[in-house]
Design a protein around this motif. Sequence first.
Motif, short mmCIF file in Angstrom:
data_model
loop_
_atom_site.label_atom_id
_atom_site.label_comp_id
_atom_site.label_asym_id
_atom_site.label_seq_id
_atom_site.Cartn_x
_atom_site.Cartn_y
_atom_site.Cartn_z
N ARG A 629 0.71 -1.21 -0.14
CA ARG A 629 0.01 -0.18 0.00
C ARG A 629 0.82 1.26 0.23
O ARG A 629 0.50 2.19 -0.64
CB ARG A 629 -1.03 -0.01 1.21
CG ARG A 629 -2.12 -0.99 1.24
CD ARG A 629 -3.00 -0.62 2.51
NE ARG A 629 -3.69 -1.89 3.11
CZ ARG A 629 -4.27 -1.48 4.12
NH1 ARG A 629 -4.60 -0.51 4.37
NH2 ARG A 629 -4.68 -2.78 4.86
N GLN A 630 1.95 1.11 0.90
CA GLN A 630 2.75 2.36 0.84
C GLN A 630 3.64 2.60 -0.36
O GLN A 630 3.78 3.59 -0.96
CB GLN A 630 3.71 2.24 2.04
CG GLN A 630 3.04 2.18 3.54
CD GLN A 630 3.75 1.84 4.67
OE1 GLN A 630 4.56 0.96 4.56
NE2 GLN A 630 3.64 2.17 5.67
N LEU A 631 3.99 1.61 -1.10
CA LEU A 631 4.68 1.64 -2.34
C LEU A 631 3.60 2.31 -3.50
O LEU A 631 4.22 2.74 -4.27
CB LEU A 631 5.34 0.50 -2.64
CG LEU A 631 6.64 0.21 -2.04
CD1 LEU A 631 7.10 -1.26 -2.11
CD2 LEU A 631 7.90 1.09 -2.52
N HIS A 632 2.62 1.89 -3.48
CA HIS A 632 1.53 2.07 -4.47
C HIS A 632 1.68 3.40 -5.02
O HIS A 632 1.53 3.46 -6.22
CB HIS A 632 0.03 1.88 -4.12
CG HIS A 632 -1.03 1.95 -5.33
ND1 HIS A 632 -0.97 1.11 -6.17
CD2 HIS A 632 -1.74 2.81 -5.30
CE1 HIS A 632 -1.99 1.54 -6.95
NE2 HIS A 632 -2.40 2.58 -6.50
N PRO A 633 1.84 4.76 -4.28
CA PRO A 633 1.85 6.00 -5.04
C PRO A 633 3.01 6.26 -5.81
O PRO A 633 2.99 6.92 -6.96
CB PRO A 633 2.02 6.82 -4.03
CG PRO A 633 1.16 6.12 -2.78
CD PRO A 633 1.58 4.78 -2.57
N MET A 634 4.01 5.23 -5.54
CA MET A 634 5.04 5.36 -6.39
C MET A 634 5.19 4.47 -7.51
O MET A 634 5.63 4.87 -8.72
CB MET A 634 6.39 5.19 -5.63
CG MET A 634 6.53 6.28 -4.48
SD MET A 634 8.08 6.02 -3.46
CE MET A 634 7.75 7.27 -2.23
N VAL A 635 4.87 3.22 -7.43
CA VAL A 635 4.78 2.13 -8.23
C VAL A 635 3.33 1.79 -8.31
O VAL A 635 3.21 0.32 -7.82
CB VAL A 635 5.97 1.26 -8.02
CG1 VAL A 635 7.29 1.80 -8.47
CG2 VAL A 635 6.12 0.70 -6.59
N PRO A 636 2.53 2.14 -9.00
CA PRO A 636 0.93 1.54 -8.88
C PRO A 636 0.76 0.51 -9.48
O PRO A 636 -0.18 -0.54 -9.05
CB PRO A 636 0.23 2.76 -9.49
CG PRO A 636 1.09 3.37 -10.30
CD PRO A 636 2.70 3.46 -9.74
N HIS A 637 1.27 0.01 -10.77
CA HIS A 637 1.05 -1.11 -11.46
C HIS A 637 1.68 -2.35 -10.93
O HIS A 637 0.68 -3.23 -10.55
CB HIS A 637 1.57 -1.15 -13.04
CG HIS A 637 1.14 0.19 -13.69
ND1 HIS A 637 2.02 1.50 -13.35
CD2 HIS A 637 0.44 0.58 -14.30
CE1 HIS A 637 1.58 2.48 -14.20
NE2 HIS A 637 0.42 1.94 -14.63
N VAL A 638 2.67 -2.55 -10.38
CA VAL A 638 3.21 -3.66 -10.07
C VAL A 638 2.67 -4.12 -8.55
O VAL A 638 2.45 -5.13 -8.10
CB VAL A 638 4.77 -3.97 -9.83
CG1 VAL A 638 5.35 -2.75 -8.99
CG2 VAL A 638 5.28 -5.00 -9.39
N THR A 639 2.34 -2.95 -7.83
CA THR A 639 1.76 -3.04 -6.44
C THR A 639 0.29 -3.59 -6.59
O THR A 639 0.02 -4.34 -5.78
CB THR A 639 1.97 -1.95 -5.59
OG1 THR A 639 1.42 -0.77 -6.53
CG2 THR A 639 3.49 -1.33 -5.17
#
Length: 832
Positions: A629-639
């Motif tokens: 969830r925390q990584l989603h704003p930076m790398v939305p597709h893979v997350t």
Amino acid sequence: MDILVRWHRMRGEPTLWLPGIDHAGLSTQVQVRRRLAKQGIRLEALPREEILAHIERWREEHEARIRAQLKAPGFSIDWARWRYTMDPASVRATKQVFVRLYEEGLIYRGERIVNWDPVLRTAVSDLEVVHREEDAELIYVRYEWADGKPGGIVVATVRPETIFGDVAVAVHPDDERHRDAVGRSVRVPLTDRTVPVIADVGVDPAFGNGALKVTPRHDLLDYEISRRHPELPVPPTILDADARLTGDWVPELYRGMDRKKGREASANALREAGLVERVERTRHSVGHSERSDAVIEPLLSTQWFVRTPALAPPVVAAVRSGEIRIHPARWELTFFRWMEGLQDWCISRQVTWGHLIPVYYCDACHAETAAMERPAHCPKCRSVRLTADPDVLDTWFTSWLWPFASLGWPEETADLRGYYPTSVLVTGRDIMFFWVARMMMAGYHFLGARPFSDVYFTGMLRDERGQKMSKHLGNSPDPLDVVRERGADAVRFALVFPNPVDQDGPFGGPTLDGARNFLTKLWNVVRFTLGHLPEEMESPRRVPALPPGAALEHRWILSRWARTARELDEALAAFEFTKAATLLYQFVWHDLADRYVEVAKEALQGQRGETEARTAREVLLFVLERTLRQLHPMVPHVTEELWHALPHEGEVLTIAPWPRPSEASEDAEAELTMGIVLESIRALRNLKAEQKLPGTEAPSAWVRPSGAESRAVLEAQRPTILRIARVANLTFLAPETAVPPALAASVTPFAEFFVPQPAEAAAAEAEALVREREKLAGLLEKTRARLADAGFLARAPAEVVRETEAKARELAERIGRLDEHLRRPGPSEAMI
């Protein structure tokens, strides 16, 4: 910007990222001009309607490409609100702003020195001029006395071709060299005109001979001097729109010559006339048009201007008070310096593409009228013969309205009520003044409120040669190509890590490789996790409750996650994007993958019993799901993809709740204890590598803890250390116990570690220990010098002094242990 939008949306805040494009009036016409030139067509020879048709085709092609470039990285944009600065609503808003400023006396038409681009045949703003240092000839020309007496006054110039526009020669009133010349007249070289010698404080006595030729139509300083001397005549234009010599004051021989040819011809003529005293090589700053690269011609021209200094005070006050915050704060000084030196803004352009200036001139009485629509007749004399102003507005005149015009202004729309003032603007610092400052002015003037609360200035991406990447320079890769080749998330992460976002930095293969490797690591962690989760495993709604006596690694990873989550929120709130990315990178790669998974692998595989296996799986899933969830704003597709593979709640990660740091507790004791374990493993691994022991070999090892607390930790965590460091056993040595001979050592703050040392490695190890001792001794000397400084002890807080004293004690202890090792007999001595 997308990181901020996704972060705030996941936090449950109403979020809008409104997309759109500007019409880029001058630059678009430049590109269309080049395209037509390749087809053998001269744009200026076409009727207006045909030029606009070509421009419209260009817009349609490039708008589609811009949309694709915005979609490829996965930007979370509200496409239903797409705006364009030439759409009907923008046309209306632009006209209304012009008319209002005109009626308020803040827009006027006047004759001023402007930056003239002779290739594009239009005025450009100061911000669209690029200055470069260039070599030139500084020619010292003698202006002979008009009364025929011998001598004259010598003037230095790099532009002899503008001599034909001279109206005076000026000297500084305090310059003793030329005091007697003031009031006399001189003959303008190569002409039959005479001009006076005048005194003016604007002259720099140190330049050349201290005498300045005054050419009001082609130099800003000369223009200002002429305005202070109304007795001087108003000269005609001597350079036309193409920068060719023209007019009655120019001898017929030179008429029609461009500047370069005219400069050469006039310089040669001056030499032949014996009027050149000497010539020097010099370097000076030459302005070039950012769009065409043509040398800018200062030209006295009638243009439209905005009195921007009158709009500046509320903007300056807002930034000074913090009502508008600039990030990074170091750009505030640049901002204030520019605002303090504001000049009126030239807003008229002599091009075809753009918003028409809504002004109409009466052919009968010459009155001018600013109006939203073309008047039926002249409001002054009632004549119906009206002529529209032929110029268009600078593109930025529409763009400065974007924060509110894009939300529907001048209409009172729901979007305007709901989203103005906006929250944040993310942009490059290169348009700080083109756009950002002007948007602030417009917001306060037309709506009485700031346009945004925060401005974040990014650095500029640079190529391998250190040049700024730009379409204009042709060194910027197409985002579509990079995304197609590398993947959207790799591109996104490479833009924020590892190079600081707020600084200029390189962008290319190595950065993209690093981002790809990180995403691969993340993918592998999820794949590993899935291989150890039972099918019935549910989504972790809350942090797992650890049973009594739970393994240290579980407490540690939950604490590390909580600390990372807190620091991540702080970094994002402070617009520290690279710090945020670094926190997540370090946590995923090192804390989660390299440490926790390795240490907890036995438990995950059920080798410590079912209770411990369940705890390890619950902890791993909780931490990993929250981290995705925390990584989603930076790398939305893979997350998004990985999140759906794990047990989860909700339909899409995009709107999943943002994790709260308080979900887990920070545990300083667990982190300190685990730090000892990890440092022990690192020390033993390094020792094995230094002794060139095979990785599969598990040698015996010895440890001498520095204290009882360290010993207790190492004894309790002995199984973990043995397994991860791959040593056969770990023998504890008491402080007074002699170290067995032929051992290699590693000294840490809490223990000394030993492994068998091959004879050939002894000398190398001794050298390394000596180097380490020298380094620590240097640090200890500096620390003790600081403690001996009375000024430091008087000024420093007590806590800082205590920390410095503790540091000195620790360094002394480490040096003592190294000395002991250096005194130990080596392998050869032990055998004797």
